[in-house]
Design an enzyme around this catalytic site. Structure first.
Site, PDB file in Angstrom:
ATOM      1  CB  SER A 101      -0.964  -0.041   1.195  1.00 22.33           C
ATOM      2  OG  SER A 101      -1.986   0.913   1.053  1.00 22.33           O
ATOM      3  CG  ASP A 132      -5.621  -1.824  -4.643  1.00 26.92           C
ATOM      4  OD1 ASP A 132      -6.121  -1.046  -3.803  1.00 26.92           O
ATOM      5  OD2 ASP A 132      -4.615  -2.523  -4.429  1.00 26.92           O
ATOM      6  CG  HIS A 190      -5.238  -2.694  -0.445  1.00 25.75           C
ATOM      7  ND1 HIS A 190      -4.678  -2.026  -1.517  1.00 25.75           N
ATOM      8  CD2 HIS A 190      -4.700  -2.137   0.675  1.00 25.75           C
ATOM      9  CE1 HIS A 190      -3.852  -1.082  -1.071  1.00 25.75           C
ATOM     10  NE2 HIS A 190      -3.850  -1.135   0.257  1.00 25.75           N
TER      11      HIS A 190
END
Length: 515
Positions: free
Chosen positions: A251, A357, A406
């Site tokens: 991330s 995502d 994610h």
């Protein structure tokens, strides 16, 4: 020889004995077994006759890395009692493996930075967690993710709701890693015995900031400085002898890898560390294109381009010079996005990116809970996947499943997702092999037949890959099948079947089988 290595050598010897015994029994001469090893790793020969004298070689030849060496084992002395010999080797290997497995320390221990002036947002000490592996010359430095804040209002809200991402006050003394951070060879087949470093995210600046605490509403933004200090501390803890350093992250940490991997390579070179540096960016390739239902900033929330624009000034954020030089003055915030940043990197980077995502969709105002997705939202989701495929087309080392999720590398399930039958750990291993031929090259690894590392799903909708993580119904709490999930998104089975020229029932069967 490290304790963790000896059982594997003995098991290899056991296999060699079995094969040699078969050769002998089938009339293919004497055992003539060969044991292959790798030089330069402190390995010692087993109690077997020494190899014949070798001609003198130069110092440069002696120290060449990873040179394969072998010697012949003569088992004629035990021909009359091979079964007993084999049994002893097997039992010894199993007992040593059990012993070494019990001694494996899976705890990463907290270390605060030596430079106490480099801090988290609230002025508390920054630091890292370390699980060292004695004898290993491979290091993995992992950057945690967690989005960002970009002004006083958003940072105050973040501090009240997610204080652990801005302060070290409640950090535990140790952590246990999962996925590529795990100490288990079953969960982490290629990096389990490396030196593992977990760097908590407490700067809220996508690992780019250089702003001290008094200058910005009482908050410090020092993510870029924290990483530099971590690297310098680790050099004094054994990383000065590293052969390979991998900077990894998920991330915001994945974006942090793209922003910092060249800088880390330069810093290590300045510190005299002759290591190959690589990057592993997971779920950090965000898109700054037109958003679904675009809105102005409503404090404390902004869409990614606006958040990064504001944040870069607020944090005194730093981006690579190679990217700044190609972006017009005033638009350098665009260097936070992979499609601008990746092409100018000099360090090899492996990109892991879900084609759908969840974090990208969330910040784009696409919410997939509640009522089924209507056609305009479904079209937007479909185009996002297409856009990412296009952006990632020229990334040499890539793992891009067609899933709605994610982050991946820090999850224990990271070995389960496959693209064209290949798992991410396998793809990383293939990439590693490809770079061995050109260890100091740019992002141009050599292809290896039967060992792929550029893997992108072609199916056009979320979760059409049957190995995607299981989706859960937010109302019932029950797992959803692929078909149930697609119908929840508003997927029109009848229309898609007509477009493909097949019966609807056949299409459902294909989706259920994942073909």
């Amino acid at each position: 020889m490290p304790a963790s290595t000896l059982p594997l050598v003995l098991l290899g010897l056991f296999v060699a004995v079995v094969q040699g015994r078969r050769n002998f029994q089938h009339g293919r001469g004497s055992t003539g077994l060969r044991v292959v090893g790798v030089s330069g790793r402190g390995s010692q020969p087993l109690d077997v006759p020494p190899p014949p004298p070798q001609p003198h070689v130069s110092y440069q030849q002696q120290t060449a890395p990873d040179v394969e060496e072998s010697f012949t084992l003569d088992f004629t002395a035990v021909e009359g009692n091979v079964e007993d010999f084999m049994s002893q080797i097997k039992n010894l290997a199993q007992s040593l493996y059990s012993c070494s497995a019990q001694k494996t320390d899976d705890q990463m221990k907290l270390n605060f930075l030596k430079n106490e002036s480099v801090t988290c947002n609230d002025g508390t000490p920054a630091g890292y967690y370390l699980r060292d592996s004695k004898g290993s010359k491979r290091w993995l430095i992992f950057l945690e993710g967690g989005w960002c804040c970009f002004n006083k209002e958003s940072c105050d809200a973040r501090y009240n709701s997610m204080r652990r991402l801005m302060s070290s006050t409640d950090w535990p003394q140790s952590r246990i890693g999962q996925g590529i951070l795990s100490a288990s060879p079953e969960e982490n087949p290629h990096w389990w015995n490396a030196n593992i470093v977990f760097v908590p995210y407490c700067s809220s600046d996508v690992w780019s900031g250089t702003s001290t605490r008094p200058s910005k509403d009482g908050y410090a933004f020092m993510g870029g400085l924290i990483l530099s200090e971590v690297v310098q501390d680790l050099v004094s803890k054994g990383m000065d002898e590293a052969r390979l350093v991998m900077l990894a992250g998920t991330s915001a940490g994945g974006t942090g890898v793209l922003l910092n991997v060249d800088r880390v390579a330069d810093l290590l070179e300045q510190l005299g560390v002759a290591a190959n540096v690589r990057g592993l960016a997971d779920s950090g390739w965000f898109v700054d294109s037109k958003h679904f239902m675009p809105t102005d900033c409503i404090e404390p929330y902004c869409l990614p381009p606006d958040a990064i624009k504001r944040g870069m000034k607020y944090w005194n954020g730093v981006v690579p010079d190679s990217c700044k030089q190609k972006i017009p003055q005033g638009d350098q915030w665009k260097c936070f996005f992979g499609y601008n940043l990746f092409p100018v990197l000099q360090t090899p980077v492996f990109v892991v990116q879900w084609l759908f995502d969840e974090a990208q969709l969330f910040v784009d105002n696409v919410h997939l809970t509640g009522q089924p997705v209507l056609e305009d939202k479904w079209t937007y989701i479909h185009k996002l996947g297409q856009e990412l495929r296009t952006m990632l087309r020229d990334v040499p080392a890539l793992f891009a499943p067609s899933c709605l999720s994610h982050s991946l590398i820090s999850k224990s399930s990271w070995t389960e997702v496959r693209v064209y039958g290949t798992t991410l750990p396998r793809a990383l291993h293939c990439w590693d092999r490809s770079l061995q031929e050109r260890p100091h090259g740019r992002n141009t690894p050599s292809a290896i037949k039967g060992c792929p590392f550029h893997l992108v799903d072609n199916c056009p909708w979320p979760h059409c890959n049957p190995t995607c993580p299981t989706m859960r119904d937010h109302y019932t709490g029950k797992d959803m099948s692929t078909v149930q999930f697609l119908m929840h998104l508003g997927f029109d089975v009848q229309r898609m079947a007509r477009q493909l020229g097949i019966e609807p029932n056949n299409l459902l069967g294909v989706l259920n089988r994942g073909n």
